[in-house]
Design an enzyme around this catalytic site. Structure first.
Site, short mmCIF file in Angstrom:
data_model
loop_
_atom_site.label_atom_id
_atom_site.label_comp_id
_atom_site.label_asym_id
_atom_site.label_seq_id
_atom_site.Cartn_x
_atom_site.Cartn_y
_atom_site.Cartn_z
N LYS A 176 -22.81 -67.36 147.04
CA LYS A 176 -21.51 -68.01 148.16
C LYS A 176 -20.09 -68.51 147.61
CE LYS A 176 -20.15 -70.38 151.24
NZ LYS A 176 -19.26 -70.83 151.52
N GLU A 251 -22.08 -79.18 139.20
CA GLU A 251 -20.66 -78.90 138.61
C GLU A 251 -19.24 -80.27 139.65
OE1 GLU A 251 -19.61 -79.01 135.23
OE2 GLU A 251 -21.37 -77.79 134.52
N CYS A 286 -11.09 -79.32 138.59
CA CYS A 286 -11.52 -81.08 137.73
C CYS A 286 -11.66 -81.91 136.41
CB CYS A 286 -13.42 -80.00 137.75
SG CYS A 286 -13.47 -78.96 137.03
N GLU A 387 -10.86 -88.79 143.63
CA GLU A 387 -10.39 -87.82 143.36
C GLU A 387 -9.66 -87.42 144.47
OE1 GLU A 387 -12.44 -84.18 143.45
OE2 GLU A 387 -12.20 -84.02 141.53
P1 NAI Z 1 -16.12 -78.23 148.65
O1 NAI Z 1 -17.61 -79.25 147.92
O2 NAI Z 1 -15.61 -78.70 149.30
O3 NAI Z 1 -16.99 -76.96 148.64
C1 NAI Z 1 -17.28 -75.70 147.47
C2 NAI Z 1 -18.08 -75.59 147.85
O4 NAI Z 1 -19.56 -75.20 148.60
C3 NAI Z 1 -17.54 -74.12 149.18
O5 NAI Z 1 -17.80 -73.03 148.76
C4 NAI Z 1 -18.09 -74.79 150.24
O6 NAI Z 1 -18.30 -73.40 151.05
C5 NAI Z 1 -19.62 -75.19 150.16
N1 NAI Z 1 -20.45 -75.85 151.33
C6 NAI Z 1 -20.14 -77.24 151.86
N2 NAI Z 1 -20.64 -77.94 152.29
C7 NAI Z 1 -21.88 -77.43 152.25
C8 NAI Z 1 -23.23 -76.99 151.97
N3 NAI Z 1 -23.66 -78.78 153.36
N4 NAI Z 1 -24.36 -76.70 151.98
C9 NAI Z 1 -24.01 -75.56 151.26
N5 NAI Z 1 -22.83 -74.91 150.11
C10 NAI Z 1 -21.88 -76.05 151.17
O7 NAI Z 1 -15.82 -78.41 147.84
P2 NAI Z 1 -13.69 -77.37 147.08
O8 NAI Z 1 -12.99 -78.32 148.75
O9 NAI Z 1 -14.17 -76.11 147.71
O10 NAI Z 1 -13.70 -78.28 145.98
C11 NAI Z 1 -13.31 -78.72 145.02
C12 NAI Z 1 -14.60 -80.05 144.63
O11 NAI Z 1 -14.43 -79.62 143.30
C13 NAI Z 1 -13.02 -80.86 143.81
O12 NAI Z 1 -14.03 -82.14 143.84
C14 NAI Z 1 -13.36 -80.54 142.41
O13 NAI Z 1 -13.42 -81.60 141.51
C15 NAI Z 1 -14.78 -80.14 142.47
N6 NAI Z 1 -14.91 -78.65 140.74
C16 NAI Z 1 -15.93 -78.89 139.99
C17 NAI Z 1 -15.53 -78.55 138.92
C18 NAI Z 1 -17.03 -78.55 137.88
O14 NAI Z 1 -17.07 -77.84 137.35
N7 NAI Z 1 -17.35 -79.95 137.73
C19 NAI Z 1 -14.64 -77.15 138.63
C20 NAI Z 1 -14.03 -76.99 139.76
C21 NAI Z 1 -14.10 -77.72 141.30
#
Ligand code: NAI
Ligand code: MG
Length: 484
Positions: A176, A251, A286, A387
């Site tokens: 997804k 992650e 991240c 963050e």
């Molecule tokens: P987000 O958490 O808003 O969304 C990520 C994904 O989750 C999207 O595909 C979204 O549609 C989905 N999603 C949202 N609500 C959901 C739910 N209730 N149930 C299932 N899926 C749901 O994150 P965003 O804004 O896309 O990415 C930024 C965040 O990701 C930052 O906090 C960043 O640090 C983290 N990140 C972590 C990484 C790591 O390897 N630790 C790498 C890249 C980003």
């Protein structure tokens, strides 16, 4: 003019398809707010179709030898490289990330596929001498269908690179993508459709709710892997636990420290501090070292250099290879970054550079923010603890080692850390005391295939990019054979 927009369908059961809901999401170019195309806004019924297709394909996929599966993954890696230009055109426009960085993402995804393709015979069990009347051994077996939810910042890297381990382990997958940069997933779906048996990879585009949520709650998806924000990670853990038992790895975000000891070369460390902020992804990575902690004896000199380099960054069209920073990914993220810049000012941090919209005709539309530095940041400010996921660096001054490590470990996060000193003992003591899952000494940003990556505290659970990622997609079965 939505009617003229190009469609970027999703992949379910070997076919590029629209949603049964009939609904679409429009993708926006963050550099100028123009509409780029549309992807299906999947509903629970689409997710169910994808899970059923994955379930039907899984036994035959697991029956292939590890060499056959490995060869197919290598073919996907080859196709990613062949279609890199097509992928990059779409991905740069949809994400706003600079083309140089995204090129590296495509290559890293291909290398990830090749790495896991070669690890098939490492899915080893063990023999246990628990009794002499029996033979005891373990078998590692796939879960079945894996659900993979990914964030907006590295779409193709996460879609392609992070399916390698689950597939190599003999699972099939439903991916997804994020709703603000889903377009490249359609091209990637077409790549998978041409190479892999139908149903092995399914890609369901749509919003977190209903699409992501339906995947997490699906009773026949026992293994969920998520990359994204802490808040969503917590929501996913909760939803996954409600009606069934699932294995969930997360992650999540980071507020990562870069600690500078007094004995370093100032120019080198200043350059690294700017590099560690990942401005070419607008800080939206991240692992970005967004908290720079400099010893007071060199604080002003390092800050001056960091500020000079940051001011010289070329912000502009992410398609131009000369650009070093593009626009923020989406309107939502843009508002969030602006909000935190406001917070930094309100709480009394000193704005050294940036903080606003770059001036000029190219920046009239789109989600542009200058690379921004706040100095004299205090540990209790929000820009010190939360963050931002944007191009905003917070700089701190420190005096005693104990204090800087306390500051480094004072957030709810624990993803990466970077330590700068030429003294071996100082470096290794700091590496041991910092509460982060991935530590760099005298370097920043780099990921290395084979080296596990993941977070402490609220930065997540589970490790990816190494052998343990592959093993995390396998159930362990113990077999006891009567010998007499
Ligand atoms: P987000 O958490 O808003 O969304 C990520 C994904 O989750 C999207 O595909 C979204 O549609 C989905 N999603 C949202 N609500 C959901 C739910 N209730 N149930 C299932 N899926 C749901 O994150 P965003 O804004 O896309 O990415 C930024 C965040 O990701 C930052 O906090 C960043 O640090 C983290 N990140 C972590 C990484 C790591 O390897 N630790 C790498 C890249 C980003
Ligand atoms: Mg977009």
């Amino acid at each position: 003019m939505a009617a003229n927009l190009q469609d970027f369908p999703m992949l379910i059961d070997g076919e590029m398809t629209a949603s049964r809901t009939g609904e679409w999401m429009i993708s926006v170019n963050p550099a100028n707010e123009s509409e780029l195309g549309r992807t299906p806004a999947a509903g629970a019924e689409d997710v169910n179709r994808a899970v059923e297709a994955a379930e039907a394909a899984q036994p035959a996929w697991a029956e292939l030898t590890v060499f056959e599966r490995g060869n197919l993954l290598r073919k996907v890696a080859g196709a990613l490289r062949e279609r890199a230009k097509e992928l990059l055109d779409v991905e740069v426009a949809d994400t706003g990330n600079t083309i140089g960085s995204l090129k590296a993402d495509v290559e890293f995804a291909a290398q990830g596929l090749e790495f896991y393709a070669g690890l098939g015979t490492e899915m080893k069990g063990e023999t246990i001498p628990a009794s002499s009347a029996n033979l005891h051994f373990t078998l590692l077996e796939p879960y079945g269908v894996v659900g993979r939810i990914i964030p907006f910042n590295h779409p193709i890297l996460f879609a392609a690179g992070r399916m390698a381990a689950p597939l190599m382990a003999g699972n099939t997958i439903v991916i997804k993508p994020a709703e603000t940069s889903p377009l490249s997933a359609s091209i990637f779906g077409d790549i998978c459709r041409r190479i892999l048996p139908r149903g092995v990879v399914n890609i369901v585009t749509g919003f977190g709710n209903p699409a992501g949520d339906a995947l997490v709650r699906h009773p026949r998806v026992k293994r969920i892997a998520f990359t994204g924000s802490v808040a969503t990670g917590i929501a996913i853990q909760r939803a996954a636990a409600e009606k069934s038992v699932k294995s969930v790895t997360l992650e999540l975000g980071g507020k990562n420290p870069l600690i500078v000891f007094p004995d370093v070369d100032l120019d080198t460390v200043a350059k690294a501090a700017v590099g560690g902020m990942n401005f070419s992804w607008q800080g939206q990575s991240c692992g970005s070292t967004s908290r720079l902690m400099v010893h007071e004896s060199i604080y002003s000199r390092v800050l001056e250099r960091v500020s000079d380099i940051t001011k010289s960054l070329k912000v502009g069209d992410p398609k131009d290879p000369a650009s070093q920073m593009g626009p923020i990914n989406s309107a939502r993220q843009y508002e969030k970054v602006k909000y935190y810049i406001g917070q930094g000012k309100e709480e009394g941090a000193r704005l050294v550079t940036g903080g606003g919209r770059p001036s000029g005709k190219d920046f009239e539309r789109g989600y542009w923010i200058e690379p921004t530095i706040f100095a004299d940041v205090q540990g209790d400010m929000r820009i010190a603890r939360e963050e931002i996921f944007g191009p905003v660096l917070s700089v701190f001054r420190w005096d005693k080692v104990d204090d800087v490590l306390k500051l480094a470990n004072s957030t709810d996060y624990g993803l990466t850390a970077s330590i700068w000193t030429n003294d071996l003992k100082t470096a290794l003591n700091a590496a041991r005391r910092v509460r982060s899952g991935f530590v760099w000494i005298n370097q920043v940003s780099a990921h290395y295939i084979g080296v596990p990556f993941g977070g402490y505290s609220n930065s997540g659970t589970g490790r990816e990019e190494g052998l343990s990622e592959l093993l995390s997609y396998l159930e362990h079965k113990s077999v006891n054979v009567a010998l007499r």
